[in-house]
Design a protein around this motif. Structure first.
Motif, PDB file in Angstrom:
ATOM      1  N   ALA A 187      -9.016 -20.371 -10.617  1.00  0.00           N
ATOM      2  CA  ALA A 187     -10.378 -20.225 -11.135  1.00  0.00           C
ATOM      3  C   ALA A 187     -11.245 -19.352 -10.239  1.00  0.00           C
ATOM      4  N   SER A 188     -10.829 -19.164  -8.987  1.00  0.00           N
ATOM      5  CA  SER A 188     -11.624 -18.374  -8.044  1.00  0.00           C
ATOM      6  C   SER A 188     -11.377 -16.877  -8.159  1.00  0.00           C
ATOM      7  N   ILE A 189     -10.338 -16.457  -8.891  1.00  0.00           N
ATOM      8  CA  ILE A 189      -9.985 -15.038  -8.961  1.00  0.00           C
ATOM      9  C   ILE A 189     -11.011 -14.304  -9.817  1.00  0.00           C
ATOM     10  N   ARG A 190     -11.684 -13.351  -9.212  1.00  0.00           N
ATOM     11  CA  ARG A 190     -12.737 -12.597  -9.892  1.00  0.00           C
ATOM     12  C   ARG A 190     -12.258 -11.229 -10.378  1.00  0.00           C
ATOM     13  N   LEU A 191     -11.441 -10.552  -9.568  1.00  0.00           N
ATOM     14  CA  LEU A 191     -11.103  -9.160  -9.832  1.00  0.00           C
ATOM     15  C   LEU A 191      -9.653  -8.885  -9.452  1.00  0.00           C
ATOM     16  N   VAL A 192      -9.100  -7.834 -10.048  1.00  0.00           N
ATOM     17  CA  VAL A 192      -7.729  -7.392  -9.778  1.00  0.00           C
ATOM     18  C   VAL A 192      -7.771  -5.894  -9.491  1.00  0.00           C
ATOM     19  N   MET A 193      -6.943  -5.437  -8.534  1.00  0.00           N
ATOM     20  CA  MET A 193      -6.899  -4.007  -8.208  1.00  0.00           C
ATOM     21  C   MET A 193      -5.529  -3.664  -7.625  1.00  0.00           C
ATOM     22  N   LEU A 194      -5.308  -2.379  -7.366  1.00  0.00           N
ATOM     23  CA  LEU A 194      -4.069  -1.901  -6.761  1.00  0.00           C
ATOM     24  C   LEU A 194      -4.288  -1.617  -5.282  1.00  0.00           C
ATOM     25  N   VAL A 195      -3.178  -1.562  -4.533  1.00  0.00           N
ATOM     26  CA  VAL A 195      -3.237  -1.365  -3.083  1.00  0.00           C
ATOM     27  C   VAL A 195      -2.179  -0.367  -2.639  1.00  0.00           C
ATOM     28  N   ASN A 196      -2.527   0.467  -1.681  1.00  0.00           N
ATOM     29  CA  ASN A 196      -1.535   1.144  -0.844  1.00  0.00           C
ATOM     30  C   ASN A 196      -1.677   0.544   0.544  1.00  0.00           C
ATOM     31  N   ASP A 197      -0.779  -0.370   0.878  1.00  0.00           N
ATOM     32  CA  ASP A 197      -0.792  -1.026   2.185  1.00  0.00           C
ATOM     33  C   ASP A 197       0.019  -0.163   3.152  1.00  0.00           C
ATOM     34  N   VAL A 198      -0.656   0.780   3.786  1.00  0.00           N
ATOM     35  CA  VAL A 198       0.022   1.729   4.681  1.00  0.00           C
ATOM     36  C   VAL A 198       0.671   0.972   5.843  1.00  0.00           C
ATOM     37  N   SER A 199       1.923   1.326   6.138  1.00  0.00           N
ATOM     38  CA  SER A 199       2.650   0.667   7.221  1.00  0.00           C
ATOM     39  C   SER A 199       3.269   1.708   8.148  1.00  0.00           C
ATOM     40  N   LEU A 200       3.306   1.385   9.418  1.00  0.00           N
ATOM     41  CA  LEU A 200       3.952   2.228  10.428  1.00  0.00           C
ATOM     42  C   LEU A 200       5.240   1.529  10.844  1.00  0.00           C
ATOM     43  N   ARG A 201       6.308   1.870  10.143  1.00  0.00           N
ATOM     44  CA  ARG A 201       7.549   1.097  10.215  1.00  0.00           C
ATOM     45  C   ARG A 201       8.174   1.080  11.609  1.00  0.00           C
ATOM     46  N   ASN A 202       8.056   2.165  12.340  1.00  0.00           N
ATOM     47  CA  ASN A 202       8.713   2.220  13.648  1.00  0.00           C
ATOM     48  C   ASN A 202       7.982   1.411  14.712  1.00  0.00           C
ATOM     49  N   LEU A 203       6.745   0.989  14.406  1.00  0.00           N
ATOM     50  CA  LEU A 203       6.012   0.127  15.332  1.00  0.00           C
ATOM     51  C   LEU A 203       6.216  -1.351  15.031  1.00  0.00           C
TER      52      LEU A 203
END
Length: 331
Positions: free
Chosen positions: A154-170
């Motif tokens: 019931a608390s969910i207000r909005l939905v969106m997309l993400v690019n969760d940038v990651s630095l894999r070698n770290l």
């Protein structure tokens, strides 16, 4: 209802956007203000939405947008697609604990400097293993500590997309310290537009978004995994997990983790070029290459590389607009 924040100051200027992403009307507040007083502002925003759908408003330009919340009080990213986690561990020869299927993984990311959906990914070196991660996220209202899954939903207000940038070698060095991500998780970017769940129609079942997440890399189709498939933990479960020991303030963003599908036969997914659903990050294809041949073949992002993340409705129209980012060196 579709909402966006135009670039202005630290918190942007909230606009209500038409369903076809062609027109906008100014709301006169920030999105955070709307979320803090949702019961008061939601009817006013809906009235603006009705007007913009009727043809009022100025032209809307996705390139003028910041992320819907240019900064947020909290950004917590889960790993709801356990298939992705399983591949990561298998590639390095690690067993996956049974608890991963019943207890969500989640980390607390930096939320003070989100990137806009068309902002470049600026990194001083490509040696850090720059990767994109296509995800879905929800934005909540206030959530009490210990909220049930039903209260979380019931608390969910909005939905969106993400690019969760990651630095894999770290990542390996940080996880090896036993204290989680920090330097390996730079600023994330979110779609130009966020939407209320009702805007998604039958594609939203109250906990999962049943549509393909389209990822292209340097102009080529890279992934089209369905966000509603192979999602072990739905969004209400992730929100309730985050609220187990603390209340969540209005404007909290909860991410799904990298959208990931198995192949139809239950095997790891295949590339789009081979008739599969592809991948939502480079790391996943590298994992599959490692499992198959002992070493990855696909490199991480180089300067000039571009990623585009988008989702279309059943009629083929963009729902959230597109995240479209290029990797650049500092100037």
């Amino acid at each position: 209802m579709k909402l966006a924040s135009l670039q202005a100051g630290r918190d942007g200027v909230l606009v209500v956007v038409s369903s076809d992403l062609q027109r906008k009307l100014a709301a006169g507040i920030t999105l955070q203000t709307a979320l803090d007083h949702w019961d008061e502002h939601q009817p006013q925003l809906q009235a603006l939405s009705d007007r913009v759908e009727a043809g009022e408003g100025d032209p809307f330009d996705e390139a003028a947008c910041a992320s819907p919340l240019p900064r947020a009080y909290q950004w917590a990213d889960g790993s709801a697609y356990v298939n992705h986690v399983e591949l990561v561990r298998k590639a390095r020869g690690a067993e996956m604990p049974e608890s991963f299927w019943t207890d969500p993984l989640m980390y607390q990311g930096g939320s003070d400097t989100f990137l806009g959906p068309r902002d470049p990914i600026v990194m001083p070196t490509t040696d850090w293993g720059i990767d994109f991660e296509g995800e879905i996220a929800v934005v909540t209202g206030d959530v009490p500590m210990g909220a049930s899954v039903e209260e979380a939903a019931a608390s969910i207000r909005l939905v969106m997309l993400v690019n969760d940038v990651s630095l894999r070698n770290l990542i390996p060095g940080e996880l090896g310290k036993g204290f989680g991500f920090f330097q390996s998780k730079p600023s994330s970017a979110f779609s130009p537009v966020c939407v209320t769940p009702d805007e998604l129609g039958d594609a939203w079942d109250g906990g999962r978004l049943h549509l393909p997440l389209l990822v292209s890399y340097n102009g080529e189709a890279f992934g089209k995994a369905n966000a509603g498939v192979d999602m072990t933990f739905d969004f209400p479960t992730l929100v309730a997990h985050a609220a187990k020991t603390r209340p969540l303030g209005a404007g909290t963003i909860i991410g799904s983790g990298t959208v990931s599908n198995k192949d139809a036969d239950g095997a790891p997914g295949r590339p789009v070029s081979e008739g599969g659903l592809g991948y939502s990050c480079i790391a996943e294809i590298r994992m599959i290459e490692t499992i198959a041949s002992g070493a990855p073949k696909t490199g991480f992002m180089a300067y000039g590389d571009r990623v585009r993340i988008e989702m279309l409705d059943a009629a083929g129209s963009s729902i959230f607009g597109a995240i479209d980012q290029q990797v650049c060196s500092p100037q």
